[in-house]
Scaffold this motif. Structure first.
Motif, PDB file in Angstrom:
ATOM      1  N   LEU B  83      12.397 -15.756  -3.904  1.00  0.00           N
ATOM      2  CA  LEU B  83      11.365 -15.556  -2.873  1.00  0.00           C
ATOM      3  C   LEU B  83      11.795 -16.200  -1.555  1.00  0.00           C
ATOM      4  CD1 LEU B  83       8.046 -16.205  -4.872  1.00  0.00           C
ATOM      5  CD2 LEU B  83       8.941 -14.004  -4.084  1.00  0.00           C
ATOM      6  N   ASP B 100       8.151 -12.280   5.996  1.00  0.00           N
ATOM      7  CA  ASP B 100       8.420 -12.566   4.585  1.00  0.00           C
ATOM      8  C   ASP B 100       8.570 -11.246   3.835  1.00  0.00           C
ATOM      9  OD1 ASP B 100       5.895 -11.606   4.079  1.00  0.00           O
ATOM     10  OD2 ASP B 100       5.337 -13.248   2.766  1.00  0.00           O
ATOM     11  N   THR B 102       6.876  -9.579   1.820  1.00  0.00           N
ATOM     12  CA  THR B 102       5.741  -8.658   1.700  1.00  0.00           C
ATOM     13  C   THR B 102       5.745  -7.631   2.839  1.00  0.00           C
ATOM     14  OG1 THR B 102       4.350 -10.171   2.948  1.00  0.00           O
ATOM     15  CG2 THR B 102       4.248 -10.337   0.565  1.00  0.00           C
ATOM     16  N   SER B 107       5.988  -6.383  -2.512  1.00  0.00           N
ATOM     17  CA  SER B 107       4.921  -6.977  -3.326  1.00  0.00           C
ATOM     18  C   SER B 107       3.760  -6.003  -3.482  1.00  0.00           C
ATOM     19  CB  SER B 107       4.401  -8.265  -2.680  1.00  0.00           C
ATOM     20  OG  SER B 107       5.456  -9.057  -2.242  1.00  0.00           O
ATOM     21  N   ASN B 174       1.349  -0.822   3.654  1.00  0.00           N
ATOM     22  CA  ASN B 174       0.687  -1.889   2.895  1.00  0.00           C
ATOM     23  C   ASN B 174      -0.833  -1.694   2.870  1.00  0.00           C
ATOM     24  OD1 ASN B 174       2.532  -3.654   1.648  1.00  0.00           O
ATOM     25  ND2 ASN B 174       3.053  -4.581   3.616  1.00  0.00           N
ATOM     26  N   VAL B 274       2.135 -11.591  -7.768  1.00  0.00           N
ATOM     27  CA  VAL B 274       2.351 -11.846  -6.341  1.00  0.00           C
ATOM     28  C   VAL B 274       2.205 -13.338  -6.064  1.00  0.00           C
ATOM     29  CG1 VAL B 274       1.583 -11.284  -4.016  1.00  0.00           C
ATOM     30  CG2 VAL B 274       1.420  -9.564  -5.809  1.00  0.00           C
ATOM     31  N   VAL B 276       2.479 -15.935  -2.966  1.00  0.00           N
ATOM     32  CA  VAL B 276       2.601 -15.903  -1.502  1.00  0.00           C
ATOM     33  C   VAL B 276       3.068 -17.236  -0.938  1.00  0.00           C
ATOM     34  CG1 VAL B 276       0.929 -14.074  -1.143  1.00  0.00           C
ATOM     35  CG2 VAL B 276       0.159 -16.434  -1.323  1.00  0.00           C
ATOM     36  N   PHE B 277       3.543 -17.182   0.287  1.00  0.00           N
ATOM     37  CA  PHE B 277       3.846 -18.322   1.154  1.00  0.00           C
ATOM     38  C   PHE B 277       5.135 -19.056   0.855  1.00  0.00           C
ATOM     39  CE2 PHE B 277      -0.713 -18.269   2.464  1.00  0.00           C
ATOM     40  CZ  PHE B 277      -0.444 -17.986   3.777  1.00  0.00           C
ATOM     41  N   GLY B 328      -0.747 -18.589  -7.428  1.00  0.00           N
ATOM     42  CA  GLY B 328      -0.987 -18.109  -6.072  1.00  0.00           C
ATOM     43  C   GLY B 328      -2.074 -18.914  -5.360  1.00  0.00           C
ATOM     44  N   THR B 331      -0.211 -22.114  -4.195  1.00  0.00           N
ATOM     45  CA  THR B 331       0.712 -21.889  -3.070  1.00  0.00           C
ATOM     46  C   THR B 331      -0.067 -21.502  -1.815  1.00  0.00           C
ATOM     47  OG1 THR B 331       1.076 -19.613  -3.800  1.00  0.00           O
ATOM     48  CG2 THR B 331       2.697 -21.240  -4.503  1.00  0.00           C
ATOM     49  N   SER B 332      -1.186 -20.765  -1.972  1.00  0.00           N
ATOM     50  CA  SER B 332      -1.980 -20.414  -0.799  1.00  0.00           C
ATOM     51  C   SER B 332      -2.688 -21.628  -0.225  1.00  0.00           C
ATOM     52  CB  SER B 332      -3.031 -19.354  -1.152  1.00  0.00           C
ATOM     53  OG  SER B 332      -2.409 -18.171  -1.541  1.00  0.00           O
TER      54      SER B 332
END
Lengths: 257, 352
Positions: B83, B100, B102, B107, B174, B274, B276-277, B328, B331-332
């Motif tokens: 990632l 990123d 996405t 994703s 998206n 998924v 993220v970040f 997620g 990480t979010s």
């Protein structure tokens, strides 16, 4: 060194330009905004393709050059000086040495970058962050990058080398502007073909060996500064009354009224 | 100016990468041991050592260490690395520190395919039970790749990939993908809805030696591929045209990077959902520490991405033990404040 024959490009509005850019001379492309100076420089540098016509570099169609061989012989200074991420000035100039990766020693790359930075009076900036120096300083640093790109110490092998610059003095103070113009003339004397788009006609008159006046995508006049920059043709190109003041052998001075 | 200052500056006054990268390696080892040790059942370092060397250790603990914790932690390292490397490559490609993976739709495409499989998978009776475990990751992987190819196709202009168009096409596609997922959550029953939600929030809970045998090698290959393109990414800092003028084959590099990132992130997302970040935060932090040169940056981002994943996953297992929080969420929760600080810092430096 660079020969353009009947080149046209619809995007950018260039119509039927034929031009010979010699080695060892400084060629200034002048003309009002939108005349096609940047488009012409891009085509001469092989950065874009003409819709029709041919561009040759060193006797060979410029599109036939292997990209790395061309990169070691032809450098281009764009108008936009943005760099995506915060970077040290020395590292930025070293990017100009990318085409030599694996061919010359790291010391030689470093020496070329140092020489180039000293030539553009930017050596003292080498450890600064590029994003934190002024616009004029950035222009000198980017100039150092493109000089480093074609720098080969002691090269007298007659291989063509070309420096194309899009308004290289646009953000410079008068002192640095003159220093850069002198540097470009010296590089031309050293055998490099120098082509630059320029707005300052007096600099063109003083430092260029050949002047090309573009207007609406066509060459309006070309030749030595005195021949190419006559008052009438300048007036019609720029839409402002031009006066050319001549005094003996000195470069003519151009004033718009 | 004295000779010594010239020599010192010629070498670069400091080489932060030479300090930071070894530190990150040490931190990876520490985070790995920590993530193996911590969990609903605490495990000591000596028990880990014993399990690895075949020493005397409780059989159940050995199973937990060898078949659950270690493959899960290795999975965290592989997913975090791919990632973060994908994020680094996309930031270099889009010349934007906020990009990123996405953005290129991998994703979203994977999520749409996974959600479709969750809702309609039961009616796909032809899939043998033995392969059902892998059917959803395969569907997610294919979904991710297909959407990336669609976006790249839309961004083709005169035989080259127009990066600005790709960004805009990515946003539009998206949005369509998200609408599709919304539709699926609408027609799905409550269990399916919950499964989709869990998948969208990501988890390393499905790890094991089987998934790792897919994600591990793919991640390694993708990291190596991006490293091979590090110098082009350096040139791209000046812009595509300038990189071309420096002799780089920018078009080929763009395609390879997009395919590599799609394959790497697609595989990771397929097994873990998924997450993220990590792809934004890790490269940005490493860039601040060691500068923008891509070879050390990619290595550092891979290491830090792994560290962040392991720490986030360990938190997930501890906070609501014996249940698990989707990764997620963690990480979010940690990534979003950082992202905001990044935005604010950026607007401040730009206004100066």
């Amino acid at each position: 060194m660079i020969t353009a024959r009947n080149i046209r490009r619809r995007i950018g509005g260039l119509e039927d330009i034929s031009l010979e850019v010699p080695a060892g001379a400084c060629t200034a492309i002048i003309g009002p905004n939108g005349a096609g100076k940047s488009t012409l420089l891009d085509l001469l540098a092989g950065r874009s393709r003409a819709d029709s016509g041919a561009v040759e570099f060193g006797g060979q169609p410029i599109a036939d050059w292997a990209p790395l061989d061309l990169a070691r012989r032809r450098a281009f200074l764009p108008q936009s000086l943005e760099v995506a991420f915060p970077i040290r000035v020395m590292d930025l100039v070293m990017l100009g040495r990318s085409p030599y990766h694996g061919r010359v020693s790291a010391q030689e790359d470093r020496a070329a970058a140092e020489t180039a930075l000293r030539l553009t009076d930017a050596w003292h900036l080498r450890d600064r962050a590029y994003q934190r120096i002024s616009g004029g300083e950035r222009q000198r640093v980017q100039l150092a990058r493109v000089i480093a790109q074609i720098w080969r110490p002691g090269s007298q092998d007659g291989e063509p080398r070309m420096l194309l610059l899009d308004e290289p003095t646009a953000s410079l103070d008068p002192g640095h502007r003159l220093a850069v113009m002198r540097l470009l003339r010296d590089l031309a004397i050293a055998g490099i073909g120098v082509v630059l788009a320029l707005h300052d006609l007096n600099d063109a008159a003083r430092f260029a060996d050949q002047v090309v006046l573009l207007h609406q995508g066509r060459i309006l006049s070309e030749g030595g500064p005195a021949d190419a920059m006559q008052a009438e043709v300048l007036t019609s190109a720029y839409g402002a009354e031009a006066e050319v003041i001549r005094a003996g052998d000195a470069a003519p001075v151009i004033v718009f009224r | 100016m004295t000779e010594s200052t010239i020599a010192a500056s010629g070498e670069g006054a400091a080489q932060p990468a030479a300090v930071v990268l070894p530190l990150l390696v040490v931190a990876v080892i520490a985070a790995f041991l920590l993530s193996v040790a911590l969990g609903p059942i605490p495990i000591t370092l000596s028990e880990i050592g014993a399990a690895l060397t075949g020493g005397p250790v409780d059989a159940m603990l050995r199973d937990i260490i060898l078949d659950l914790r270690i493959p899960r932690s290795l999975m965290g390292l592989a997913v975090g690395a791919v990632l973060a490397v994908g994020g680094t490559a996309m930031q270099g490609l889009f010349r934007n520190p906020l990009a990123d993976p996405t953005l290129i739709g991998v994703s979203g495409g994977a999520a749409l395919a996974a959600a479709s499989f969750i809702v309609f998978g039961a009616s796909l009776a032809f899939i043998p039970d033995g392969l059902r475990l892998y059917a959803m990751p395969v569907a997610a992987f294919l979904g991710g790749i297909i959407v990336v190819l669609v976006i790249q196709r839309l961004a083709q202009r005169d035989g080259h990939t127009d990066i600005a168009t790709m960004l805009l096409a990515g946003i539009a596609v998206n949005a369509v993908v998200m609408a599709g997922i919304g539709l699926l959550t609408f027609i799905g029953d409550d269990t399916q809805l919950r499964t989709i939600n869990f998948w969208m929030l990501g988890s390393l809970g499905g790890s094991g030696w089987g998934p790792l045998s897919a994600v591990g090698p793919v991640s390694l290959l993708v990291v190596l591929a991006c490293l091979a393109l590090a110098r082009v990414l350096d040139g791209m800092m000046l812009g595509e045209r300038e990189a071309q003028t420096l002799g780089f084959n920018v078009e080929t590099a763009k395609r390879l990077l997009i395919v590599a990132v799609a394959a790497g992130v697609g595989t990771a997302v397929a097994f873990c959902g998924v997450i993220v970040f990590v792809g934004i935060v890790a490269p940005h932090m490493v860039r601040i520490a060691i500068g923008p040169a891509h070879r050390p940056l990619l290595i550092g981002a891979a290491l830090l991405g792994g560290i962040l994943m392991l720490l986030a996953d360990t938190l997930c297992r501890l906070i609501v033990a014996p249940a698990e929080l989707p990764i997620g969420i963690v990480t979010s929760l940690l990534g979003a404040p950082f992202f905001l600080a990044l935005l604010i810092g950026r607007s401040r430096t730009q206004s100066v």
